[in-house]
Write a protein that holds these residues in place. Structure first.
Motif, mmCIF file in Angstrom:
data_model
loop_
_atom_site.group_PDB
_atom_site.id
_atom_site.type_symbol
_atom_site.label_atom_id
_atom_site.label_comp_id
_atom_site.label_asym_id
_atom_site.label_seq_id
_atom_site.Cartn_x
_atom_site.Cartn_y
_atom_site.Cartn_z
ATOM 1 N N GLN A 48 42.483 31.354 38.457
ATOM 2 C CA GLN A 48 43.599 30.837 39.257
ATOM 3 C C GLN A 48 43.106 30.252 40.569
ATOM 4 O O GLN A 48 43.621 29.237 41.046
ATOM 5 C CB GLN A 48 44.603 31.965 39.514
ATOM 6 C CG GLN A 48 45.317 32.442 38.259
ATOM 7 C CD GLN A 48 46.029 33.769 38.448
ATOM 8 O OE1 GLN A 48 45.610 34.612 39.256
ATOM 9 N NE2 GLN A 48 47.122 33.978 37.723
ATOM 10 N N LEU A 49 42.079 30.870 41.140
ATOM 11 C CA LEU A 49 41.515 30.350 42.394
ATOM 12 C C LEU A 49 40.945 28.953 42.191
ATOM 13 O O LEU A 49 41.192 28.057 42.999
ATOM 14 C CB LEU A 49 40.428 31.297 42.901
ATOM 15 C CG LEU A 49 39.707 30.870 44.189
ATOM 16 C CD1 LEU A 49 39.476 32.063 45.107
ATOM 17 C CD2 LEU A 49 38.361 30.209 43.880
ATOM 18 N N PHE A 50 40.189 28.738 41.108
ATOM 19 C CA PHE A 50 39.620 27.416 40.855
ATOM 20 C C PHE A 50 40.727 26.370 40.688
ATOM 21 O O PHE A 50 40.597 25.232 41.150
ATOM 22 C CB PHE A 50 38.724 27.450 39.621
ATOM 23 C CG PHE A 50 37.461 28.255 39.794
ATOM 24 C CD1 PHE A 50 36.747 28.218 40.976
ATOM 25 C CD2 PHE A 50 36.979 29.057 38.763
ATOM 26 C CE1 PHE A 50 35.579 28.956 41.146
ATOM 27 C CE2 PHE A 50 35.820 29.798 38.918
ATOM 28 C CZ PHE A 50 35.121 29.746 40.110
ATOM 29 N N ASP A 51 41.823 26.750 40.044
ATOM 30 C CA ASP A 51 42.961 25.830 39.894
ATOM 31 C C ASP A 51 43.556 25.473 41.254
ATOM 32 O O ASP A 51 43.878 24.306 41.521
ATOM 33 C CB ASP A 51 44.039 26.460 39.008
ATOM 34 C CG ASP A 51 43.644 26.526 37.541
ATOM 35 O OD1 ASP A 51 42.705 25.803 37.143
ATOM 36 O OD2 ASP A 51 44.262 27.314 36.791
ATOM 37 N N LEU A 52 43.682 26.471 42.126
ATOM 38 C CA LEU A 52 44.243 26.221 43.454
ATOM 39 C C LEU A 52 43.322 25.339 44.293
ATOM 40 O O LEU A 52 43.785 24.464 45.023
ATOM 41 C CB LEU A 52 44.486 27.559 44.170
ATOM 42 C CG LEU A 52 45.681 28.380 43.667
ATOM 43 C CD1 LEU A 52 45.621 29.799 44.214
ATOM 44 C CD2 LEU A 52 46.993 27.705 44.075
#
Length: 282
Positions: A48-52
Motif C-alpha cells: 500500500q505504501l508503494f501505491d501511495l
C-alpha cells in the motif's frame, strides 16, 4: 512467578507467524502521508505504501512511537507482574530507542530492560528471536540482556537497492547522482555499520550481477555463521529471495532460513525490489 516478555518495534520485519510462535509484542512506528497518519504494519503495509508513493510522487515521513505509546504497551504487562526486555531500532536511525528508555523509566522497580539493537529490519528480528527463545526457556531479564547485548556487534545486514529513486526522494542522494545512477544502471549495496546505513558498493550493470555480489559476500562468511536463524528480507523480490534461500540451504548449515517482506519504514527508504541478506556471526 514472573516471566519475561519480549517487545520490539515494527522495523523488525518479522512476519506474524513468527511473532505469534515466539510470543513477541510489537510497538508500531508511524508512516505519515500529508495529513494522514498510519501505523506501520497495522493500518498500512509496504504494498500500500508503494501505491501511495506512486500516486503522490513523494515519500512519506516516518515517526517513532512516543514515550506514551510505549507506556501504553508496557503498562498491562507490568501490571500482570511480568518483566520486559525491549529490543528496538538502532538509536543512530531513530528516536524510537530513546522514547522506549523514557517510557521504561516511568515504571517503578527497574522492571524493563531496553536494548539498542544497533541495526535494523530482520537484524533486529534475529536478536528478538534469540531473546524470545531464551525467555521461553525461563531465562531471567538479566540473563537475556547478557546474551543479547554482545550479539548486537555480530549482526550482518546488507541490502541491494534496485533504484536510487527512493534514496533521492528521501534526500539521501542528489538529483544528479540519481540521474547518473539511472543512466549507468547502478545498483547500490548498503550495509549496516555502527548502527547506520552505509553505501559500500555501487555495482554497475544488470541486477543479477549485484545480487550475485551480495550473495558471494555473504557466503564468504559461511564458516562464521550463527546457524540458528537467518533472513532473506525483500520488497517485491520474492523469486530472488527464494533463489538466495536455496543457495544458503545448499552451502551452509543454517537451520532456519526465513523469507520475510520489508515493512513500511525500510520500504520507504529503499523502495521496491530491495533485497537483503541478514544473519548473525558466531
Amino acid at each position: 512467578m514472573s516471566r519475561v516478555r519480549i517487545f520490539t518495534d515494527s522495523t523488525c520485519d518479522l512476519h506474524a507467524e513468527l511473532l505469534q510462535r515466539f510470543q513477541i509484542e510489537v510497538v508500531p512506528l508511524y508512516v505519515i502521508f500529508e495529513e494522514q497518519t498510519y501505523k506501520d504494519g497495522v493500518t498500512v503495509n509496504a504494498m500500500q505504501l508503494f501505491d501511495l508513493v506512486e500516486q503522490q510522487d513523494k515519500l512519506p515521513k516516518t515517526a517513532a512511537p512516543s514515550p506514551l505509546d510505549f507506556e501504553h504497551a508496557f503498562g498491562p504487562v507490568i501490571a500482570e507482574g511480568d518483566d520486559i526486555v525491549y529490543i528496538g531500532l538502532s538509536s543512530e536511525l531513530s528516536s524510537t530507542f530513546q522514547n522506549a528508555v523514557i517510557a521504561a523509566g516511568s515504571f517503578p522497580d527497574d522492571r524493563i530492560t531496553v536494548i539498542d539493537s544497533r541495526t535494523l529490519s530482520t537484524g533486529i528480528g534475529i536478536l528478538v528471536l534469540k531473546a524470545a527463545q531464551a525467555a521461553l526457556e525461563g531465562r531471567s531479564r538479566e540473563e537475556i540482556q547478557a546474551l543479547i547485548e554482545p550479539m548486537t556487534a555480530k549482526m550482518e545486514v546488507s541490502f541491494i537497492i534496485d533504484t536510487l529513486e527512493y534514496l533521492h526522494k528521501g534526500g539521501r542522494c542528489s538529483s544528479v547522482q540519481a540521474f547518473i545512477g539511472s543512466l549507468l544502471k547502478i545498483r547500490p549495496i548498503v550495509k549496516v555499520i555502527n548502527g547506520t546505513m552505509t553505501l559500500t558498493h555501487k555495482v554497475r550493470g544488470k541486477r543479477e550481477k549485484a545480487l550475485q555480489q551480495l550473495l558471494d559476500q555473504a557466503l564468504a562468511m559461511k564458516e562464521e555463521l550463527d546457524t540458528d536463524f537467518m533472513f532473506i528480507t525483500h520488497a517485491q523480490a520474492l523469486d530472488e529471495a527464494l533463489y538466495v534461500k536455496e543457495q544458503f540451504e545448499l552451502h551452509t548449515q543454517v537451520k532456519n532460513v526465513y523469507i520475510t517482506e520489508t515493512g513500511c519504514v525500510i520500504s520507504s527508504h529503499c523502495g521496491p525490489q530491495t533485497l537483503g541478506i541478514v544473519f548473525a556471526k558466531k
